[in-house]
Each structure stands twice: as structure tokens, then as C-alpha cells.
Scaffold this active site. Structure first.
Site, PDB file in Angstrom:
ATOM      1  N   ASP A  96      -3.878   4.479  12.137  1.00 35.91           N
ATOM      2  CA  ASP A  96      -2.837   3.726  11.445  1.00 35.91           C
ATOM      3  C   ASP A  96      -2.268   4.577  10.316  1.00 35.91           C
ATOM      4  OD1 ASP A  96      -5.421   3.370  10.087  1.00 35.91           O
ATOM      5  OD2 ASP A  96      -4.302   2.096   8.702  1.00 35.91           O
ATOM      6  N   GLU A 158      -7.244   1.562   8.414  1.00 36.14           N
ATOM      7  CA  GLU A 158      -7.841   2.173   7.228  1.00 36.14           C
ATOM      8  C   GLU A 158      -6.925   2.078   6.020  1.00 36.14           C
ATOM      9  OE1 GLU A 158      -8.770   5.185   4.236  1.00 36.14           O
ATOM     10  OE2 GLU A 158      -6.953   5.065   5.457  1.00 36.14           O
TER      11      GLU A 158
END
Length: 457
Positions: A96, A158
């Protein structure tokens, strides 16, 4: 590298793989996999599916998706050790990315990977998709049969924060390993191989003041009526001394003996306006990594554009504390809370509310994995590796370390401190990506040999 006992030159392997790795990095970076609220979830799943396919093509037969509440899917893959006495290495990175921010500040569309001199520009291409691709490069170099067992963790949320941070200790067998490579960092500067050995902890504290029932005319009441904003500012001014060093008792500060930035490098990285001094005294390493920092990250008070001529009745500030990697997080937060609670600026008490806190981390650097990593980074970059710390925090590091308490934790990767992570025009240098692939290959080869020798001794 089909024969792990007689591997090819990792430099040659990286050269052979780079065209394909670059193409896959561009494919991955073109996906806007932003796992923040308000962004569509489909691109995150698209990036997940692409990586699952790339892992299978790289020879990873066992792949699962860890689905936890309120977070994006986590990819977990596993390759068994080739022999009973071979070590297992866990590889971590995340797929991400941060939102792009104001796209007008970008020199090219953030999700259109664009060639630049020596590299590529796109959101997330350094943090952390370059490191995902570096892991894949190592697996490809060995045709999916490295000389170590491998566990792969590619996280999908994250950047926003995830329940996965605290999940590994609840499933320790899944994450058991002898060493882990947390590839969510990189070099202090391009071309300087760097192992990050410390992460500062973090805590938040809110301090607020209420002095009047409502605003009062500053001409009729100012000078006697207690001004909440003045009270707050006087309290905040006690947090630092005249040099800009943190003046809160009980916060640990040690000498920093590792590598670090030059002052000119830091000024450039931080964007310090010309002619202005830096805060604090001592080395930059102490100020940034082995000592505390307190930042006022927000204030609630009347805005200048809408200010009335009135004594302010209420003001509030949010503080972000960063503290020594080895200091207990509750102890550090309590030091700041106690300092503020003891104050009564102009005789007015403060309301102090402790917020979230997270521990720092300091790695042990005297084991076989660190020996192998130092040699591998020297092979990849042609010079000895440096140690640095970082003022940022990676909460998952502590979660994985608790799940595998005897594992050595290595933090290195393809980013560098000039890559503009979280900022406009994020970029990765292909030389850093290539060297990281070389380092990963040399590391697993050297670690397997050293680990086996230790086991037989």
C-alpha cells in the site's frame, strides 16, 4: 541460482533480472493502492492479486491471504528450508502507499511511473514497492529455491495503520524464523549501504486550557482576564531550553556513535529556509535518533483570518513525542505528562490527556545474520555498511520481534533518504534497486553458510 551451494555471481544475476524487475515495478506502481478511508478498496486488492501472481511465478508454491478485521489483506508465502540445518528468513514489505497529496506539486501524474535520470518517479515506487520487487528479485535469482527457508509477509495497510501490527504475537508459529529482513527503509544517501539498527518510540499528549465561559472584549477585559492561548503558549515554551533541546526531565538521551547526515544534507532534506539555525545542540544523531523530540503538531485556537478582538477562553494543543529506542514508552509519555501537569502558567492549571504510545526498537548486531548482512551490503555497494537509526517508527517491527524473539532483525532496502517518500515527486533509483537485489542474494547465501557452520561447531 538453481544450486544453492554453488550460486552464480549475484551481480550477474541482478543484471539479468533488472529489465523484468523494472517492468514489474512499473506495473505495481501504476496501481493506486491507497488503503486510507475514503479511497476505493479495489486498487488495493488489484495490487494484492498482482503480487500473488508474481510470487507464484517466482516459485513460491505456498501462498495464503491473511484476512483480519478492518485492514487490507496480508500476503503470506512460504518456501521450506532446503535442508534441516538451514535457517529461515522472513521477508517483510508493504504494497500500500500514501495518498499523493496535492497533485499540482507533482512533475508527472503520481500513478503514471515516469522515467527520470537514473530512476523512476511515482507515488509509492520507493516506499515500499521497490522493496517488494527487491524481495521478488532474490527469489527469481534462485529460481524459487534459495539456500534458506523463506517466509514472505507483504502487508496491504501499513501506511494508514493496521490491526496486523499486533497480530504476529498471537500466531507465533506462522512467523517463527531465525532472521527477518524488514525492507521498509533504505540508505542514508544513495550509494552508501546502510543498516538501520534503531527506531525511536512515539507517544501523543493533548494539553488544553479553559479560562473563561466565553470570549470577552480584549479592550475591556484584556490585561486581567486570563487568556487561554497565552497560558497554553507559556506552557509549551517550557518544553525546550534556549538552545532548542528538550527540557523535560526523565527523557533519555545518549551519544550517537553511528553514521549520520552532514548538516548541509539535513538542511536540504528538511527544506530549512536559508540562514535559519537548526534546533538543539550536540550531534544530529543525538537530536534525531538517540534523544527525544517534542513537536507541536496541532493547535486549536482562533484563526488569524477570523480573529475577533477578544480574550481567548479556550485553547488546545496536540504534542508528538519521539523518544530513545530503549526507553519504556509509558515511562517516556509519563515524563511529558508529569512535566505539563506540574505547570500552572499565570496560576492557571492545565488539563493533560495522554494519548497513544508505541515502543521503539533497537536491534542486536552481533549475530550471524548481521555478519552476513554487512558482508552482503559491502558486496552490493562496494563499500562497508554504515549503521543509522530513524526517528520514525514501524510498529510491526515490535510485533514480529515479539512473535520471533530470538530472530535477528535487519532493516535495509532500496529506498534512500533523498527519495521524497510521503512527498511530491517520490522516486527510486534503479541503481539502489539493483544493489538491494544483489545484497539480498548475497545475504541469504552468506547467512546459510555461516548458520550451517555455527550449527556444526
Amino acid at each position: 541460482m538453481a544450486d544453492p551451494q554453488d550460486p552464480q555471481d549475484p551481480q550477474a544475476a541482478a543484471d539479468r533480472l533488472m529489465d523484468g524487475l523494472r517492468a514489474d515495478l512499473e506495473r505495481l506502481a501504476a496501481i493506486p493502492s491507497i488503503a486510507f478511508p475514503g479511497f476505493p478498496p479495489e486498487p488495493v486488492r488489484e495490487a494484492h492479486d498482482l503480487l500473488v501472481g508474481l510470487l507464484r511465478d517466482a516459485g513460491v508454491a505456498h501462498i495464503e491471504t491473511i484476512e483480519l478485521p478492518d485492514t487490507a489483506p496480508v500476503i503470506f508465502g512460504e518456501i521450506p528450508p532446503p535442508t534441516p540445518d538451514a535457517p529461515t528468513v522472513l521477508l517483510y514489505s508493504h504494497y500500500d502507499v500514501q495518498p499523493p497529496g496535492d497533485e499540482r506539486l507533482w512533475d508527472s501524474p503520481p500513478f503514471e511511473p515516469t522515467p527520470i535520470e537514473g530512476g523512476l518517479r511515482a507515488r509509492g515506487i520507493a516506499d515500499d514497492k521497490s522493496n517488494v520487487i527487491a524481495h521478488l528479485g532474490m527469489l527469481r535469482a534462485f529460481d524459487g529455491r534459495p539456500p534458506v527457508g523463506v517466509k514472505i509477509v507483504f502487508e496491504g495497510q501499513e501506511e494508514y495503520g493496521s490491526p496486523f501490527d499486533t497480530y504476529p504475537p498471537t500466531d507465533p508459529e506462522r512467523f517463527a524464523c531465525d532472521a527477518m529482513v524488514i525492507a521498509d527503509l533504505g540508505n542514508v544517501r544513495p550509494g552508501t549501504p546502510t543498516l538501520t539498527t534503531g527506531l525511536r518510540g512515539a507517544a501523543e499528549v493533548i494539553v488544553e486550557v479553559r479560562t473563561l465561559k466565553e470570549p470577552r472584549h480584549s479592550g475591556e477585559f484584556g490585561g486581567a482576564a486570563p487568556d487561554a492561548l497565552l497560558v497554553l503558549l507559556k506552557a509549551l515554551a517550557t518544553l525546550h531550553d534556549v538552545h532548542g533541546d528538550v527540557a523535560v526531565e526523565g527523557l533519555r538521551r545518549d551519544e550517537w556513535t553511528g553514521a549520520g547526515f552532514t548538516e548541509d544534507e539535513f538542511r536540504d532534506l528538511a527544506g530549512v529556509e536559508a540562514g535559519l539555525p537548526l534546533l538543539g545542540s550536540g550531534t544530529l544523531g543525538e537530536r534525531l535518533w538517540s534523544g527525544p523530540a517534542i513537536t507541536v503538531i496541532g493547535i486549536d485556537a482562533p484563526s488569524v483570518d477570523h480573529a475577533a478582538s477578544a480574550v481567548v477562553p479556550y485553547a488546545r494543543a496536540k504534542l508528538n513525542l519521539r523518544f530513545h529506542p530503549r526507553q519504556d514508552p509509558h515511562e517516556a509519555r509519563a515524563a511529558l505528562v508529569d512535566h505539563l501537569s506540574a505547570l500552572k502558567p499565570f496560576g492557571v492549571p492545565l488539563t493533560v490527556t495522554p494519548g497513544d504510545t508505541g515502543p521503539g526498537y533497537e536491534a542486536a548486531t552481533d549475530g550471524p545474520a548481521y555478519r552476513a548482512a554487512r558482508a552482503a551490503l559491502a558486496t552490493a555497494w562496494g563499500t562497508e555498511a554504515s549503521y543509522i537509526a530513524t526517528g520514525g517508527s514501524i510498529p510491526l517491527v515490535n510485533g514480529l520481534a515479539q512473535a520471533a524473539p530470538h530472530a535477528e532483525v535487519l532493516l535495509f532496502g532500496a529506498q534512500d533518504n533523498q527519495c521524497n517518500l510521503h512527498a511530491p515527486n517520490e522516486r527510486v533509483l534503479l541503481s539502489e534497486l539493483r544493489a538491494t537485489v544483489v545484497a539480498m542474494c548475497a545475504f541469504v547465501t552468506g547467512y546459510a553458510a555461516d548458520f550451517t557452520r555455527e550449527g556444526r561447531s
